[in-house]
Design an enzyme around this catalytic site. Sequence first.
Site, PDB file in Angstrom:
ATOM      1  N   ARG A   1      -3.398  25.000  -7.860  1.00 12.78           N
ATOM      2  CA  ARG A   1      -2.674  23.790  -8.238  1.00 12.78           C
ATOM      3  C   ARG A   1      -1.361  23.730  -7.468  1.00 12.78           C
ATOM      4  NH1 ARG A   1      -0.885  22.854 -14.376  1.00 12.78           N
ATOM      5  NH2 ARG A   1       0.726  24.342 -13.821  1.00 12.78           N
TER       6      ARG A   1
ATOM      7  N   ASN B   1      -2.891  20.503 -22.582  1.00 10.12           N
ATOM      8  CA  ASN B   1      -1.533  20.797 -23.065  1.00 10.12           C
ATOM      9  C   ASN B   1      -0.625  19.580 -22.888  1.00 10.12           C
ATOM     10  OD1 ASN B   1      -2.774  23.251 -23.095  1.00 10.12           O
ATOM     11  ND2 ASN B   1      -1.577  24.137 -21.439  1.00 10.12           N
ATOM     12  N   ASP B   2      -0.663  18.999 -21.688  1.00 10.04           N
ATOM     13  CA  ASP B   2       0.159  17.813 -21.450  1.00 10.04           C
ATOM     14  C   ASP B   2      -0.517  16.550 -21.967  1.00 10.04           C
ATOM     15  OD1 ASP B   2       2.625  18.603 -20.330  1.00 10.04           O
ATOM     16  OD2 ASP B   2       1.592  19.197 -18.501  1.00 10.04           O
TER      17      ASP B   2
ATOM     18  N   GLU C   1      -4.061  14.866 -17.120  1.00 15.72           N
ATOM     19  CA  GLU C   1      -3.161  15.303 -18.189  1.00 15.72           C
ATOM     20  C   GLU C   1      -2.193  14.199 -18.605  1.00 15.72           C
ATOM     21  OE1 GLU C   1      -0.882  18.710 -16.821  1.00 15.72           O
ATOM     22  OE2 GLU C   1      -0.753  17.918 -14.787  1.00 15.72           O
TER      23      GLU C   1
ATOM     24  N   ARG D   1      -1.697  28.740 -11.313  1.00 16.69           N
ATOM     25  CA  ARG D   1      -0.378  28.092 -11.393  1.00 16.69           C
ATOM     26  C   ARG D   1       0.462  28.705 -10.277  1.00 16.69           C
ATOM     27  NH1 ARG D   1      -1.345  28.520 -17.317  1.00 16.69           N
ATOM     28  NH2 ARG D   1      -1.175  26.413 -18.199  1.00 16.69           N
TER      29      ARG D   1
ATOM     30  N   HIS E   1       6.085  39.395 -23.896  1.00 22.79           N
ATOM     31  CA  HIS E   1       5.564  40.520 -23.150  1.00 22.79           C
ATOM     32  C   HIS E   1       4.764  41.476 -24.019  1.00 22.79           C
ATOM     33  CE1 HIS E   1       5.327  43.925 -20.572  1.00 22.79           C
ATOM     34  NE2 HIS E   1       5.259  42.993 -19.653  1.00 22.79           N
TER      35      HIS E   1
ATOM     36  N   CYS F   1      -8.780  23.068 -18.181  1.00 22.83           N
ATOM     37  CA  CYS F   1      -7.970  24.283 -18.041  1.00 22.83           C
ATOM     38  C   CYS F   1      -6.825  24.334 -19.049  1.00 22.83           C
ATOM     39  CB  CYS F   1      -7.439  24.422 -16.613  1.00 22.83           C
ATOM     40  SG  CYS F   1      -6.304  23.109 -16.156  1.00 22.83           S
TER      41      CYS F   1
ATOM     42  N   ARG G   1       5.728  19.117 -26.514  1.00 20.99           N
ATOM     43  CA  ARG G   1       4.964  20.342 -26.779  1.00 20.99           C
ATOM     44  C   ARG G   1       5.845  21.556 -27.036  1.00 20.99           C
ATOM     45  NH1 ARG G   1       2.170  21.360 -20.757  1.00 20.99           N
ATOM     46  NH2 ARG G   1       2.333  23.591 -20.997  1.00 20.99           N
TER      47      ARG G   1
HETATM   48  C1  PEP Z   1      -2.017  21.426 -19.131  1.00 16.95           C
HETATM   49  O1  PEP Z   1      -1.100  20.581 -19.140  1.00 16.95           O
HETATM   50  O2  PEP Z   1      -2.950  21.447 -19.957  1.00 16.95           O
HETATM   51  C2  PEP Z   1      -2.005  22.502 -18.123  1.00 16.95           C
HETATM   52  C3  PEP Z   1      -3.018  23.333 -17.996  1.00 16.95           C
HETATM   53  O3  PEP Z   1      -0.904  22.631 -17.340  1.00 16.95           O
HETATM   54  P1  PEP Z   1       0.492  23.331 -17.797  1.00 16.95           P
HETATM   55  O4  PEP Z   1       0.221  24.011 -19.118  1.00 16.95           O
HETATM   56  O5  PEP Z   1       0.808  24.263 -16.691  1.00 16.95           O
HETATM   57  O6  PEP Z   1       1.383  22.153 -17.906  1.00 16.95           O
HETATM   58 MG    MG Z   2       0.288  20.362 -17.469  1.00 13.85          MG
END
Ligand code: PEP
Ligand code: MG
Length: 569
Positions: free
Chosen positions: A331, A453-454, A430, A295, A188, A501, A464
């Site tokens: 999403r 990210n995934d 992803e 999200r 935060h 994203c 991760r």
């Molecule tokens: C991702 O996986 O890159 C993504 C944007 O989704 P999240 O971070 O919500 O899994």
């Molecule tokens: Mg993801």
Amino acid sequence: MKGIGVSPGIAIGRAFVIKKTEAKVSGVLLTSEAEISAEIAHFEDAVNKAVSDIESIKSDKHLSLQDEDLAILDTQIELLTDPQLNDDVLEKIKSDRKNSSDAVIEAIDAFVQMFEGMEDEYMRARAADIKDIGERLFKHLNAGSSSIETFPPDTIIIAEDISPSETITMDIAHVVGFATRAGSKTSHTAIIAKAKGIPAVVGCGWELGSITNDDLVILDGISGTVQINPTQEIIAAYTAKKDAYQQSAEKLKALKDQPAITTDGKKITLSANIGAADEFADVFEYGGEGVGLLRTELLFMNRDSFPTEDEQFEFYKNVALQSKGVPVIVRTIDIGGDKQLPYFNLPAELNPFLGYRAIRICLDRKELFITQLKAILRASVFGDLKIMFPMISNVQEIRSAKRVLAAAVDELLKEGVAFKPDIKVGIMIEIPSAAVMADILAKEVDFFSIGTNDLCQYTLAVDRMNEKISHLYDPFNPGVLRLISNVIEQRHKHNIHVGMCGEMASDPLATLLLLGMGLDDFSMSASAIPVIKDIILNHSIAEAKEIFRNTMQMDSSDEIIAYLQKHTA
Ligand code: PEP
Ligand code: MG
């Protein structure tokens, strides 16, 4: 002292150390029914007082609270009155004969652990709100009171962590920096510091305890360093650095209304990732042209049952209304794995990241899915909403999801409810299989959004969330880059819209490489937009293509990163 720089800028000022009274379990047990009744009443009184504290902060005109502050305070009121938390505390008092302070500490700790264990960074950071209400309850149970703190000019706050309501009730007019012992990039303190443009370094560790009130402190929110009582030479050097930073920040802010166009004339779209409608103020403040990822998990949290179609409709409608007509990619829900909902009792899994989550749940529990899709469709008449399915691994999942969407459309037609019939449908790329067969999937949908990210975690088999192997979590691994490039290539081959994203979209080191691959749609946290825009404005696609070609000849991310560092400067 080294920490994590979470809000950029340089601060030079005097330390103000905030010490907290530790909430400790006393272990004192209740011995009679009368004591139990008294402790229950004491707890209920503390909840009422804590709620009225927050109500009075909300209505305090001197605080000039922003929408995001009010949203935090509303979340805290919801948490304070959360039936599960209340039941947990009462159970501990009644059955375990714990006194109300101990019961609150234990119940709050359990909630905090649950949130801290969640995969979603935003949800993890909400643990701070729960700690915050816990502290507020503890204060009332122990007859304390909370007041608004004021500080002398050029104050640098030194604290364990700064709670959500503290940052709101602090008179931050004179605060020039924050340094905290704990915290992360999504804590935060980081979110508020960034929103208010105050430099901050979190996660400094125990060494921060050596700072005392009125020490002269230099804080560098870019490199994540904190210096105590530095020499005159260092002060002079940092004063110059601070002026230079301020000039460049002004320059970046001035880019707000300027379109992101490369020096050879290519327009790039820069959008924001958000979790709720009240974040639109930031989106527009930083020049975001749309929302590349909404999200929706937040809508499902902090409650004790699934939101109804009407409740969801109100949430998406509010998003659409606040969006001022810019495109918004909604999403569908990405729960499961370790992103649990308290009221959705999913069994524990051996490999939650590879388990029952996101679209897999939606296709199994179609009644949940159809409710969300109907709500999004109904809201689509109020703005430019698009629908995106997460965690797609094969073509059948897309076809099944589209069948559920068609069923949602049928129901709305039967009900005679308005919706946008030609809503665009896309998927997250992803999962490696989806990235490899992007050419096949391109025939099924209107757009792709690359979730690095995934994609990175699944391609490299690196959790991760696991700090022990975080050095292996590497988006510049040539294998990951080849997958990303393959997806972007389909843009021309199959005339499909491709955006990104995942966090990589906001990494300045990756911008030219991604432009070179042909990416023209980046979505990221709003405050990252100006820096990425600045890079785009100062480079050409021709340069970016050359960088991409050269990078793809390299065999290691070390070499790639060193090369990109040289060419992005
Ligand atoms: C991702 O996986 O890159 C993504 C944007 O989704 P999240 O971070 O919500 O899994
Ligand atoms: Mg993801």
